[in-house]
Design an enzyme around this catalytic site. Structure first.
Site: not given
Length: 514
Positions: A246-247, A250-251, A268, A302
């Protein structure tokens, strides 16, 4: 439109075991849902497809308990047997390849060849994992002490949590789950809230394989839900490893939460990928590659190319070719065979595109082609090329849409500096015929990304190599190479098969036992 399956184009979903109303939590063969009801929407027309009742926290707890019980059996199952189950999972997915691919296109919005290709990627991962199940090798290490042997033993972690994003609602699961399963782990999967039908359909096929072989289907547990389910997975001490896609924003939250309980994290995250085109490059090859890398999946990979770095000698020539190629891109329903560019995934994505274009203009960007939303009931936008300064703040960010920034450079060193000037470090590529440039690019003073390509696009990675990036991309590695080691715990074992107790480093403790 709750009974959306009445629409003729959705009839195929019945063959995947889906219904107008679906339960989104599968634990040990029991499908249930006591959480929020969400509607899956077709991004090509923003019409409902079907509804899914997500898991409640109580559903999550029940499922995790069942998964924990199942792990006791699965960990003790010989690895080649686990590989055989994964082989059958691959066959089950292969039997529904076209249908699942169509569902990916319908629910996510990517064109049909990409949707089918994504499901094929899980199947390929299953094939890869089958071979890996007989090669989870440890090491024999020479001991400095007489009559001693050292070796490394790899054992399962137990449960692996997999949180995937909307842009690859199936393939990223495969990268993680296939490897985790053959390594002896159970899997708890939370897909994106906006692609719940893919999660449910995939899980139904996988659950049937486990049940047919006499294993509890809780070995592979699906829990549809929003942020509260993701947070529960991140906080759960029963889940030693959490893989999150994800972003970066948020990661970072997931990483802090998992590390706070001494868990492991595989991240990732965002990419801001560049393609460098040198003055000796094959320009036809480069232009075709940039088109695919920048426009594919409507710029929602991505690994999408977001920055195009052009040598000053071929700068104008490449721009002219690329603008012409962009004008030939066919935009429309992703299920139509002639479509090259489908919609963005949500209305919010379309709004973010508009905001991004406004910001680009305010920072001095000059739009060469595109730059507008398309008046349509779906989330369609024009593929866009922008000339802009490399110092513009927006160039450092990831705008998740088909927007390509064009920058000019004079030397290879300048291009490498531009490539490395962003916080993300996922994928990168150079087009050149020069061996000197190639080896500088892939060397220690070259690209700082996890994927460093030559004469191919930034996207379209093969499963045999480890996938992942550096810096704000998170540092994780998935799929091939030795990525499997992240899903296991290493034990260094020293065995004394003699009658003496020599100590390491020649230490003599001076004690004699009778």
């Amino acid at each position: 439109m709750a009974a959306a399956f009445a629409r003729r184009e959705y009839d195929f979903l019945n063959e995947l075991g889906l219904q107008p109303h679906n339960l989104g939590c599968n634990g040990n063969g029991v499908w249930k849902g006591n959480g929020n009801t969400v509607t899956s929407v077709n991004p090509a027309n923003n019409q409902p497809i079907a509804t899914v009742v997500e898991a409640s926290i109580e559903d999550y707890e029940d499922s995790i308990k069942a998964c924990g019980e199942a792990s006791k059996m699965w960990m003790q199952t010989p690895a080649p047997k686990r590989g055989e189950i994964v082989r059958q999972i691959g066959e089950a997915l292969r039997s529904k390849l076209e249908l699942l691919g169509r569902l990916v296109s319908l629910e996510m919005g990517k064109i049909l060849p990409e949707g089918i290709g994504e499901v094929q990627e899980i199947i390929d991962m299953c094939d890869y994992a089958v071979g890996l199940s007989r090669q989870l090798n440890g090491s024999i290490i020479p001991s400095e002490r007489p009559n001693h042997m050292m070796m490394e033993v790899w054992n399962p972690l137990g449960i692996v949590g997999v949180i995937t994003a909307f842009n690859f609602p199936a393939a990223v699961l495969g990268w993680n789950a296939c490897i985790a399963l053959v390594c002896g782990n159970c899997v708890v999967w939370k897909g994106a809230p906006t692609t719940p039908l893919i999660s449910v359909a995939t899980t139904k096929l996988i659950a049937e394989v486990f049940e047919r072989n006499g294993f509890p289907s809780a070995i592979f547990t699906c829990i549809c839900g929003g942020a509260e389910i993701g947070q529960a997975i991140a906080e759960d001490t029963r889940i030693p490893l959490v893989s999150f896609t994800g972003s970066t924003k948020v990661g970072q939250i997931v990483q802090r939460t998992v590390h706070a309980r001494f868990g492991k994290c595989l991240l990732e995250l965002s990419g801001n990928n560049a393609i460098i085109v040198m003055d000796d490059a094959d320009l036809a090859l480069a232009v075709s590659s940039v088109l695919f890398a920048a426009v594919g999946t409507a710029g929602q990979r991505c690994t999408t190319c977001r920055r195009l770095l052009l040598h000053e000698k071929i700068h104008q020539q490449v721009i002219e070719r690329l603008v012409d190629a962009y004008k030939q891109v066919k935009i429309g329903d992703p299920l139509n065979k002639d479509t090259l560019l489908g919609p963005l995934h949500t209305k919010t994505s379309k709004t973010n595109f508009e905001k991004g274009i406004q910001m680009i203009k305010s920072q001095g960007g000059h739009i060469l082609t595109g730059g507008s939303v398309i008046e349509h009931e779906g989330n369609f936008v024009q593929p866009t090329i922008v000339e802009i300064s490399g110092d513009a703040p927006i160039v450092k960010e990831e705008l998740f849409a088909p927007v390509l920034y064009v920058l000019k450079f004079q030397t290879l060193e300048d291009a490498i500096e531009l490539n490395n000037s962003v916080s993300q470090g996922l994928s990168s590529s150079i087009f050149t015929r020069s061996p000197e440039a190639i080896f500088k690019w892939i060397g220690p003073c070259g690209s700082d990304c996890g994927i460093v390509n030559v004469n191919i696009p930034t996207n379209g990675a093969e499963i045999g190599g480890a996938f992942g990036g550096e810096k704000a991309t998170g540092g994780g590695r998935e799929a091939g190479s030795d990525s499997w080691k992240q899903y296991m715990r290493r034990a260094t074992c020293t065995i004394n098969y003699g009658r003496e107790l020599p100590l390491a480093q020649g230490i003599n403790f001076g004690f004699q036992s009778n």
